[in-house]
Design a protein around this motif. Structure first.
Motif, PDB file in Angstrom:
ATOM      1  N   PHE A 134       0.790  -1.474   0.121  1.00 11.14           N
ATOM      2  CA  PHE A 134       0.154  -0.038  -0.245  1.00 11.14           C
ATOM      3  C   PHE A 134       0.876   1.300   0.008  1.00 11.14           C
ATOM      4  O   PHE A 134       2.076   1.300   0.315  1.00 11.14           O
ATOM      5  CB  PHE A 134      -0.946  -0.050   1.307  1.00 11.14           C
ATOM      6  CG  PHE A 134      -0.369   0.284   2.536  1.00 11.14           C
ATOM      7  CD1 PHE A 134      -0.262   1.565   2.900  1.00 11.14           C
ATOM      8  CD2 PHE A 134       0.146  -0.638   3.230  1.00 11.14           C
ATOM      9  CE1 PHE A 134       0.243   1.988   4.275  1.00 11.14           C
ATOM     10  CE2 PHE A 134       0.770  -0.328   4.445  1.00 11.14           C
ATOM     11  CZ  PHE A 134       0.761   1.054   4.981  1.00 11.14           C
ATOM     12  N   ASP A 135       0.375   2.500  -0.393  1.00  6.39           N
ATOM     13  CA  ASP A 135       1.068   3.621  -0.426  1.00  6.39           C
ATOM     14  C   ASP A 135       0.028   4.804  -0.086  1.00  6.39           C
ATOM     15  O   ASP A 135      -0.992   4.710  -0.490  1.00  6.39           O
ATOM     16  CB  ASP A 135       1.799   3.969  -1.768  1.00  6.39           C
ATOM     17  CG  ASP A 135       0.943   3.840  -2.866  1.00  6.39           C
ATOM     18  OD1 ASP A 135       0.179   4.886  -3.314  1.00  6.39           O
ATOM     19  OD2 ASP A 135       0.898   2.803  -3.684  1.00  6.39           O
ATOM     20  N   VAL A 136       0.607   5.844   0.465  1.00  7.86           N
ATOM     21  CA  VAL A 136       0.064   6.943   0.915  1.00  7.86           C
ATOM     22  C   VAL A 136       0.597   8.215   0.338  1.00  7.86           C
ATOM     23  O   VAL A 136       1.904   8.438   0.356  1.00  7.86           O
ATOM     24  CB  VAL A 136      -0.074   7.135   2.305  1.00  7.86           C
ATOM     25  CG1 VAL A 136      -0.943   8.364   3.056  1.00  7.86           C
ATOM     26  CG2 VAL A 136      -0.519   5.723   3.119  1.00  7.86           C
ATOM     27  N   GLU A 137      -0.238   9.230  -0.076  1.00  5.58           N
ATOM     28  CA  GLU A 137       0.104  10.597  -0.502  1.00  5.58           C
ATOM     29  C   GLU A 137      -0.620  11.468   0.311  1.00  5.58           C
ATOM     30  O   GLU A 137      -2.006  11.287   0.149  1.00  5.58           O
ATOM     31  CB  GLU A 137       0.216  10.837  -1.783  1.00  5.58           C
ATOM     32  CG  GLU A 137       0.995   9.950  -2.887  1.00  5.58           C
ATOM     33  CD  GLU A 137       1.119  10.575  -4.190  1.00  5.58           C
ATOM     34  OE1 GLU A 137       0.017  10.931  -4.510  1.00  5.58           O
ATOM     35  OE2 GLU A 137       2.056  10.146  -4.996  1.00  5.58           O
ATOM     36  N   ALA A 138      -0.330  12.702   0.782  1.00  4.12           N
ATOM     37  CA  ALA A 138      -0.880  13.562   1.337  1.00  4.12           C
ATOM     38  C   ALA A 138      -0.571  15.129   1.253  1.00  4.12           C
ATOM     39  O   ALA A 138       0.798  15.351   1.388  1.00  4.12           O
ATOM     40  CB  ALA A 138      -0.907  13.282   3.075  1.00  4.12           C
ATOM     41  N   ASP A 139      -1.189  15.817   0.797  1.00  5.57           N
ATOM     42  CA  ASP A 139      -0.885  17.282   0.324  1.00  5.57           C
ATOM     43  C   ASP A 139      -1.143  17.996   1.630  1.00  5.57           C
ATOM     44  O   ASP A 139      -2.359  18.407   1.807  1.00  5.57           O
ATOM     45  CB  ASP A 139      -1.846  17.855  -0.918  1.00  5.57           C
ATOM     46  CG  ASP A 139      -1.392  17.072  -2.126  1.00  5.57           C
ATOM     47  OD1 ASP A 139      -0.519  16.344  -2.284  1.00  5.57           O
ATOM     48  OD2 ASP A 139      -2.194  16.651  -2.928  1.00  5.57           O
ATOM     49  N   LEU A 140      -0.068  18.317   2.252  1.00  8.96           N
ATOM     50  CA  LEU A 140      -0.160  19.060   3.481  1.00  8.96           C
ATOM     51  C   LEU A 140       0.060  20.572   3.376  1.00  8.96           C
ATOM     52  O   LEU A 140       0.597  21.072   2.408  1.00  8.96           O
ATOM     53  CB  LEU A 140       1.006  18.574   4.607  1.00  8.96           C
ATOM     54  CG  LEU A 140       0.844  16.932   4.862  1.00  8.96           C
ATOM     55  CD1 LEU A 140       1.771  16.778   6.079  1.00  8.96           C
ATOM     56  CD2 LEU A 140      -0.726  16.675   5.354  1.00  8.96           C
ATOM     57  N   PRO A 141      -0.479  21.219   4.218  1.00 10.94           N
ATOM     58  CA  PRO A 141      -0.238  22.777   4.257  1.00 10.94           C
ATOM     59  C   PRO A 141       1.298  22.877   4.404  1.00 10.94           C
ATOM     60  O   PRO A 141       2.031  22.523   4.999  1.00 10.94           O
ATOM     61  CB  PRO A 141      -0.842  23.237   5.558  1.00 10.94           C
ATOM     62  CG  PRO A 141      -2.066  22.154   5.859  1.00 10.94           C
ATOM     63  CD  PRO A 141      -1.325  20.904   5.454  1.00 10.94           C
ATOM     64  N   GLY A 142       1.630  24.005   3.562  1.00  9.70           N
ATOM     65  CA  GLY A 142       2.948  24.301   3.306  1.00  9.70           C
ATOM     66  C   GLY A 142       3.647  23.971   2.216  1.00  9.70           C
ATOM     67  O   GLY A 142       4.769  24.335   1.828  1.00  9.70           O
ATOM     68  N   GLY A 143       2.633  23.332   1.044  1.00 12.33           N
ATOM     69  CA  GLY A 143       3.218  23.126  -0.186  1.00 12.33           C
ATOM     70  C   GLY A 143       4.128  21.771  -0.400  1.00 12.33           C
ATOM     71  O   GLY A 143       4.499  21.781  -1.554  1.00 12.33           O
ATOM     72  N   ALA A 144       3.988  20.814   0.471  1.00 12.35           N
ATOM     73  CA  ALA A 144       4.643  19.556   0.291  1.00 12.35           C
ATOM     74  C   ALA A 144       3.753  18.594   0.181  1.00 12.35           C
ATOM     75  O   ALA A 144       2.779  18.386   0.821  1.00 12.35           O
ATOM     76  CB  ALA A 144       5.861  19.377   1.510  1.00 12.35           C
TER      77      ALA A 144
END
Length: 221
Positions: free
Chosen positions: A165-175
Motif C-alpha cells: 500500500f502507499d499513501v500521499e498527503a498534500d499538507l499545508p506548506g506546499g509539500a
C-alpha cells in the motif's frame, strides 16, 4: 493606466504573493517576468520552495522592451509596469490604454481575493515517523502528518494492493508527504482496507486474508 513621458500610454499591475510568502522571502526568491506583444507571464522560483506562475492575455498591444517588473519587499507585492505599443490613430491609442487598464483591473481582481498564483509543483517528502500494531484480523498503521486534518477533502490518497500500500498527503506548506510499504508479510483484503484522517495523523487499517500474526510490517524478500 497613465500617460508616460512623451505621451505614450502605460499601465501598472500589482500582484499579491501566494499565501505564506512574505515580502522578505519574495525579495530573496527569483521573480521573473516575460513580456510579449499580447501577453505576459510572471513566475516565482520553484524548489526548494514551491513555484508559482501566472499568465495573462491582453487585448492591448505591449511594447515589450519598455515593460519591467519590480519587487516591493516592504509592501509585499510585485508591481508590473506595462508600456503600451505606439498606435498611429489617437482613437486606437485611447482604446489600447482602456483595454490595458481593464486587463490590469481584471488581473488585480482575480489575484487579490482568489490568490490566482497557482503552485507549479509540490515538493515530495517521505513520512519517517510512524507506528503500527498487529491485531487478530486487522493491522493498524499510524502515520504522523502535521496539519493533515486541515488540508481539506481529497488531500489524502491511499492505494491498497494485496501485498502493498502507499499513501500521499498534500499538507499545508506546499509539500506532498508520502509513505509506502512495497512488501507486506501476508496478503490483505483490498476491498476491506480503510484509512481515516485524524488530527495531525493518518490511520491506515489493513484487513488480513488470514488470521495469522505479523511480526513486521515491511518484508524484504
Amino acid at each position: 493606466s497613465a500617460a508616460a513621458p512623451g505621451g505614450e500610454a502605460s499601465a501598472v499591475v500589482e500582484l499579491l504573493p501566494p499565501p505564506g510568502v512574505g515580502g522578505e522571502e519574495l525579495a530573496q526568491r527569483g521573480v521573473r517576468a516575460t513580456f510579449a506583444e499580447r501577453s505576459l507571464e510572471v513566475a516565482l522560483s520553484p524548489p526548494p520552495f514551491p513555484g508559482w506562475r501566472l499568465k495573462l492575455r491582453l487585448a492591448a498591444a505591449l511594447d515589450a522592451a519598455g515593460c519591467r517588473c519590480e519587487v516591493l519587499a516592504a509592501a509585499g507585492l510585485v508591481r508590473l509596469h506595462l508600456a503600451m505599443a505606439d498606435v498611429e490613430d489617437e482613437k486606437e491609442e485611447g482604446a489600447a490604454a482602456a483595454d490595458a487598464a481593464a486587463a490590469a483591473a481584471a488581473a488585480s481582481a482575480r489575484l487579490a481575493p482568489r490568490q490566482e498564483l497557482l503552485p507549479a509543483e509540490r515538493r515530495r517528502v517521505a513520512i519517517s515517523k510512524y507506528s503500527w500494531a498487529d491485531g487478530e484480523r486487522t493491522v493498524t498503521v499510524w502515520l504522523e502528518a502535521p496539519g493533515v486534518h486541515e488540508a481539506g477533502e481529497g488531500a489524502v490518497r491511499v492505494r491498497f494492493r494485496e501485498l502493498s500500500f502507499d499513501v500521499e498527503a498534500d499538507l499545508p506548506g506546499g509539500a506532498t508527504h508520502t509513505f509506502a510499504v512495497t512488501e507486506l508479510p501476508m496478503e490483505v483484503e483490498v476491498a476491506r482496507c480503510r484509512f481515516a484522517v485524524k488530527p495531525d495523523q493518518i490511520v491506515v487499517k489493513l484487513r488480513k486474508w488470514a488470521a495469522a500474526g505479523w511480526f513486521k510490517l515491511h518484508v524484504h524478500r
